[in-house]
Scaffold this motif. Structure first.
Motif, PDB file in Angstrom:
ATOM      1  N   ASP A 172      13.908  -5.050  -7.240  1.00  0.00           N
ATOM      2  CA  ASP A 172      13.227  -4.431  -6.098  1.00  0.00           C
ATOM      3  C   ASP A 172      13.347  -2.913  -6.146  1.00  0.00           C
ATOM      4  O   ASP A 172      12.399  -2.198  -5.817  1.00  0.00           O
ATOM      5  CB  ASP A 172      13.821  -4.954  -4.790  1.00  0.00           C
ATOM      6  N   ARG A 173      14.512  -2.415  -6.546  1.00  0.00           N
ATOM      7  CA  ARG A 173      14.683  -0.957  -6.660  1.00  0.00           C
ATOM      8  C   ARG A 173      13.715  -0.380  -7.680  1.00  0.00           C
ATOM      9  O   ARG A 173      13.089   0.665  -7.450  1.00  0.00           O
ATOM     10  CB  ARG A 173      16.113  -0.631  -7.070  1.00  0.00           C
ATOM     11  N   ALA A 174      13.608  -1.061  -8.827  1.00  0.00           N
ATOM     12  CA  ALA A 174      12.694  -0.590  -9.871  1.00  0.00           C
ATOM     13  C   ALA A 174      11.253  -0.606  -9.359  1.00  0.00           C
ATOM     14  O   ALA A 174      10.470   0.321  -9.627  1.00  0.00           O
ATOM     15  CB  ALA A 174      12.840  -1.453 -11.117  1.00  0.00           C
ATOM     16  N   SER A 175      10.904  -1.650  -8.616  1.00  0.00           N
ATOM     17  CA  SER A 175       9.546  -1.743  -8.076  1.00  0.00           C
ATOM     18  C   SER A 175       9.280  -0.619  -7.077  1.00  0.00           C
ATOM     19  O   SER A 175       8.197  -0.029  -7.059  1.00  0.00           O
ATOM     20  CB  SER A 175       9.351  -3.103  -7.397  1.00  0.00           C
ATOM     21  N   LYS A 176      10.270  -0.319  -6.250  1.00  0.00           N
ATOM     22  CA  LYS A 176      10.104   0.759  -5.275  1.00  0.00           C
ATOM     23  C   LYS A 176       9.917   2.111  -5.962  1.00  0.00           C
ATOM     24  O   LYS A 176       9.078   2.919  -5.555  1.00  0.00           O
ATOM     25  CB  LYS A 176      11.309   0.814  -4.348  1.00  0.00           C
ATOM     26  N   ARG A 177      10.725   2.341  -7.006  1.00  0.00           N
ATOM     27  CA  ARG A 177      10.575   3.608  -7.739  1.00  0.00           C
ATOM     28  C   ARG A 177       9.183   3.732  -8.330  1.00  0.00           C
ATOM     29  O   ARG A 177       8.571   4.807  -8.311  1.00  0.00           O
ATOM     30  CB  ARG A 177      11.630   3.694  -8.841  1.00  0.00           C
ATOM     31  N   ASP A 178       8.677   2.630  -8.845  1.00  0.00           N
ATOM     32  CA  ASP A 178       7.332   2.641  -9.441  1.00  0.00           C
ATOM     33  C   ASP A 178       6.273   2.917  -8.372  1.00  0.00           C
ATOM     34  O   ASP A 178       5.355   3.722  -8.590  1.00  0.00           O
ATOM     35  CB  ASP A 178       7.067   1.300 -10.126  1.00  0.00           C
ATOM     36  N   LEU A 179       6.407   2.279  -7.217  1.00  0.00           N
ATOM     37  CA  LEU A 179       5.434   2.475  -6.143  1.00  0.00           C
ATOM     38  C   LEU A 179       5.462   3.910  -5.632  1.00  0.00           C
ATOM     39  O   LEU A 179       4.415   4.503  -5.361  1.00  0.00           O
ATOM     40  CB  LEU A 179       5.716   1.496  -5.005  1.00  0.00           C
ATOM     41  N   ARG A 180       6.673   4.461  -5.509  1.00  0.00           N
ATOM     42  CA  ARG A 180       6.774   5.841  -5.046  1.00  0.00           C
ATOM     43  C   ARG A 180       6.181   6.811  -6.061  1.00  0.00           C
ATOM     44  O   ARG A 180       5.552   7.802  -5.688  1.00  0.00           O
ATOM     45  CB  ARG A 180       8.236   6.194  -4.780  1.00  0.00           C
ATOM     46  N   SER A 181       6.421   6.540  -7.361  1.00  0.00           N
ATOM     47  CA  SER A 181       5.893   7.432  -8.393  1.00  0.00           C
ATOM     48  C   SER A 181       4.373   7.455  -8.392  1.00  0.00           C
ATOM     49  O   SER A 181       3.764   8.432  -8.814  1.00  0.00           O
ATOM     50  CB  SER A 181       6.416   7.014  -9.773  1.00  0.00           C
ATOM     51  N   ARG A 182       3.769   6.363  -7.913  1.00  0.00           N
ATOM     52  CA  ARG A 182       2.303   6.289  -7.846  1.00  0.00           C
ATOM     53  C   ARG A 182       1.764   6.641  -6.466  1.00  0.00           C
ATOM     54  O   ARG A 182       0.590   6.449  -6.181  1.00  0.00           O
ATOM     55  CB  ARG A 182       1.848   4.885  -8.253  1.00  0.00           C
ATOM     56  N   ASN A 183       2.701   7.173  -5.598  1.00  0.00           N
ATOM     57  CA  ASN A 183       2.314   7.651  -4.257  1.00  0.00           C
ATOM     58  C   ASN A 183       1.619   6.580  -3.417  1.00  0.00           C
ATOM     59  O   ASN A 183       0.675   6.865  -2.669  1.00  0.00           O
ATOM     60  CB  ASN A 183       1.415   8.884  -4.359  1.00  0.00           C
ATOM     61  N   ILE A 184       2.069   5.351  -3.536  1.00  0.00           N
ATOM     62  CA  ILE A 184       1.509   4.261  -2.743  1.00  0.00           C
ATOM     63  C   ILE A 184       2.237   4.220  -1.400  1.00  0.00           C
ATOM     64  O   ILE A 184       3.470   4.139  -1.372  1.00  0.00           O
ATOM     65  CB  ILE A 184       1.656   2.912  -3.476  1.00  0.00           C
ATOM     66  N   PRO A 185       1.540   4.276  -0.269  1.00  0.00           N
ATOM     67  CA  PRO A 185       2.191   4.262   1.050  1.00  0.00           C
ATOM     68  C   PRO A 185       3.046   3.009   1.241  1.00  0.00           C
ATOM     69  O   PRO A 185       2.685   1.927   0.764  1.00  0.00           O
ATOM     70  CB  PRO A 185       1.007   4.286   2.033  1.00  0.00           C
ATOM     71  N   GLU A 186       4.151   3.170   1.951  1.00  0.00           N
ATOM     72  CA  GLU A 186       5.064   2.041   2.150  1.00  0.00           C
ATOM     73  C   GLU A 186       4.393   0.897   2.894  1.00  0.00           C
ATOM     74  O   GLU A 186       4.740  -0.268   2.696  1.00  0.00           O
ATOM     75  CB  GLU A 186       6.301   2.503   2.921  1.00  0.00           C
ATOM     76  N   GLU A 218       1.653  -0.315   2.348  1.00  0.00           N
ATOM     77  CA  GLU A 218       0.906  -1.143   1.403  1.00  0.00           C
ATOM     78  C   GLU A 218       1.817  -1.850   0.404  1.00  0.00           C
ATOM     79  O   GLU A 218       1.338  -2.534  -0.486  1.00  0.00           O
ATOM     80  CB  GLU A 218      -0.106  -0.266   0.659  1.00  0.00           C
ATOM     81  N   TRP A 219       3.118  -1.692   0.547  1.00  0.00           N
ATOM     82  CA  TRP A 219       4.055  -2.368  -0.350  1.00  0.00           C
ATOM     83  C   TRP A 219       4.109  -3.861  -0.026  1.00  0.00           C
ATOM     84  O   TRP A 219       3.816  -4.272   1.100  1.00  0.00           O
ATOM     85  CB  TRP A 219       5.462  -1.793  -0.186  1.00  0.00           C
ATOM     86  N   PRO A 220       4.540  -4.683  -0.977  1.00  0.00           N
ATOM     87  CA  PRO A 220       4.787  -6.099  -0.676  1.00  0.00           C
ATOM     88  C   PRO A 220       5.812  -6.215   0.449  1.00  0.00           C
ATOM     89  O   PRO A 220       6.755  -5.414   0.522  1.00  0.00           O
ATOM     90  CB  PRO A 220       5.348  -6.652  -1.993  1.00  0.00           C
ATOM     91  N   PRO A 221       5.682  -7.189   1.329  1.00  0.00           N
ATOM     92  CA  PRO A 221       6.585  -7.313   2.487  1.00  0.00           C
ATOM     93  C   PRO A 221       8.068  -7.338   2.122  1.00  0.00           C
ATOM     94  O   PRO A 221       8.891  -6.755   2.821  1.00  0.00           O
ATOM     95  CB  PRO A 221       6.154  -8.639   3.133  1.00  0.00           C
ATOM     96  N   ARG A 222       8.415  -7.960   0.991  1.00  0.00           N
ATOM     97  CA  ARG A 222       9.834  -8.080   0.632  1.00  0.00           C
ATOM     98  C   ARG A 222      10.459  -6.727   0.297  1.00  0.00           C
ATOM     99  O   ARG A 222      11.684  -6.581   0.316  1.00  0.00           O
ATOM    100  CB  ARG A 222      10.005  -9.027  -0.550  1.00  0.00           C
ATOM    101  N   LEU A 223       9.621  -5.721  -0.037  1.00  0.00           N
ATOM    102  CA  LEU A 223      10.147  -4.410  -0.400  1.00  0.00           C
ATOM    103  C   LEU A 223      10.272  -3.474   0.798  1.00  0.00           C
ATOM    104  O   LEU A 223      10.873  -2.408   0.686  1.00  0.00           O
ATOM    105  CB  LEU A 223       9.254  -3.752  -1.454  1.00  0.00           C
TER     106      LEU A 223
END
Length: 505
Positions: A212-226, A228-233
């Motif tokens: 999950d941490r790795a996924s969050k880092r990836d989402l943040r690096s792509r500037n995706i708003p929180e 729009e993240w998967p609910p579990r994250l």
């Protein structure tokens, strides 16, 4: 601990000692667990309790003792000796040296930043006895499969284990980095741990969290708003932590009242601060943009006949008063450049201007500060006050302000200033360690009002807890501050273990 502090009657006690048990019972609130809001405890939390039992059993042949409660009497401000207790994870007494131990069981190394500091006060106390004292930190890494550093080999014979030697601020400690597998198997074989399936659950939990941490880092690096993240994250869980707090409410109320009076008088002087927007050396004249009176003129003579720091464009100054010149304009007198740590209190008065429920500084849950004139003045004044003074001077100034002057309602703004403005500007070899040292001090000296503000703004990182997690706080604190709760707060509380009780009260 300040070496001037007087202490006496230093001793180690068993956890079953009547005096210690009475202290625990009388300090029930001070020992409450902050739990996750979603019910069940994390497997890493459950297994850490089992590992504590295993480690203590492992250490018995080399002098591990059940007397691991450090007791001592400390002289307080009223010239009375008060009994203090400090619980240690394990203690080894081999006669030549006393080893004080801290055990950390986690999937993240972030806990290690404060582990040694949790031992420092106990070491300072025991150092008064003249005995040789050494700190030991054992880290059982639930993410050992991906460990980027050396993992030590576990041996049932503790004397054969090879420790790594490290130091913090020149003070040495012994460090042991273990995989959980071998010590868990040993504990199961010796009937210390009976739930053999608990390890795999904890390891799987650690793998999921790392993923999950790795996924969050990836989402943040792509500037995706929180949003729009998967609910579990969006609401990742973490293990519960223990905090200690406890103050006399009547005394705290009186202190808060006096502080508010003092701050009220001080805030009346806030308007007497400004930024130099122009200064002509050849004419000895300049202009200051003030917070309340617009742009005003000043002469270099206004800084005295021999100022310690000459005014320059961009500097933040304080002034005594404004006068009317012969030409009918306003000019300033009694000016000085803000450059001393004694000016930190005045700097914080700028911060209190933003400490309101609608402050843009709190629009971002992570505490990202807004812009504007006040923010630029905070940055510049911080540079002027602490430039070249070193991290220790900065830390002493900040902790003194927290302990003596900071109002509970302003705590989150204060930490937001530290995180986003001050710490990036301070000269230090280890910024993360400096930040964690401050947060650990807030944790160790937490007040009920501060804890409520931390909970209200979901800013648990400011007391060295895992960020992005919702924790329960004592029900009594919720009830004391219920007039500050809104609909969103009550929705959070509905998930807590005491939700039914609190709605009935």
């Amino acid at each position: 601990m300040d070496p001037r502090t007087k202490i006496r009657n230093i001793a180690f006690l068993d956890p079953s000692d009547p005096g210690y048990r009475k202290f625990v019972e009388e300090s029930r609130l001070a020992n409450m667990r902050i739990r996750e809001s979603r019910g069940n405890r994390a497997y890493s939390d459950l297994i850490s309790e089992q590992f504590e039992l295993a480690v203590r059993e492992w250490l018995k042949p080399v002098g591990g003792t059940e007397k691991r409660i450090l007791s001592y009497e400390r002289l307080d401000r009223n010239q009375k000796y008060i009994t203090r207790y400090r619980e240690l994870d394990f203690v080894i007494d081999d006669r030549d040296c006393i080893y004080l131990g801290e055990l950390k069981v986690s999937f993240s190394t972030s806990l290690l930043r404060r582990a040694y500091r949790q031992l420092s006060e106990a070491m300072d106390v025991l150092g008064r006895t003249g005995k040789k004292v050494r700190a030991v930190l054992i880290y059982i890494n639930l993410s050992h499969e991906n460990a980027g550093t050396t993992v030590n080999r576990f041996d049932p014979d503790f004397t054969k284990v090879q420790f790594m030697h490290r130091s913090v601020n020149g003070r040495p400690y012994d460090f042991l980095h273990l995989s959980p597998v071998e010590i868990f198997q040993w504990a199961c074989e010796n009937d210390i741990i009976s739930d053999i399936g608990l390890l795999e659950l904890a390891l799987e939990e650690a793998r999921n969290r790392q993923s999950d941490r790795a996924s969050k880092r990836d989402l943040r690096s792509r500037n995706i708003p929180e949003a729009e993240w998967p609910p579990r994250l969006r609401g990742n869980k973490s293990s519960g932590k223990i905090y200690r707090y406890g103050r006399n409410r009547t005394a705290e109320s009186q202190i808060a009242f006096r502080l508010k009076e003092a701050l009220g008088k001080r805030n009346a002087r806030i308007s007497r601060i400004g930024t130099i927007t122009a200064f002509k050396h050849e004419r000895g004249m300049g202009e200051v943009r003030t917070l309340s009176s617009g742009n005003l003129l000043f002469r270099v003579e206004s800084f005295g006949s021999d100022p310690s720091i000459l005014p320059e464009r961009g500097m933040v100054i304080a002034y005594g008063r404004k006068i009317v010149t012969e030409g009918g304009q306003f000019s300033l007198e009694g000016c000085r450049v803000l450059s001393s740590t004694d000016d930190f209190e005045l700097l914080m008065s700028l911060l209190t201007m933003e400490a309101s429920p609608n402050s843009p500084w709190l629009m971002d849950r992570k505490g990202v500060l807004g812009g504007g004139l006040t923010l630029e003045m905070l940055k510049q004044t911080t540079l002027q006050i602490f430039a070249g003074k070193g991290e220790q001077r900065f830390m002493d100034t900040v902790l003194h302000y927290y302990d003596r002057l900071l109002l509970d309602d302003h705590f989150v703004h204060f930490c937001s200033y530290l995180e986003n403005i001050a710490l990036p500007l301070i000269e230090t070899d280890d910024r993360d360690m400096l930040e964690q040292t401050l947060y650990c001090h807030f944790f160790a000296n937490i007040r009920p009002g501060v804890l409520f503000q931390v909970w209200k703004h979901a800013a648990f990182r400011y007391i060295a807890y895992t960020d992005g997690v919702d924790y329960e706080i004592p029900m009594e604190i919720i009830l004391q501050n219920r007039e500050q709760l809104n609909g969103a707060h009550w929705e959070r509380i509905a998930q807590y273990s005491y939700s039914q009780v609190i709605h009935q009260s």
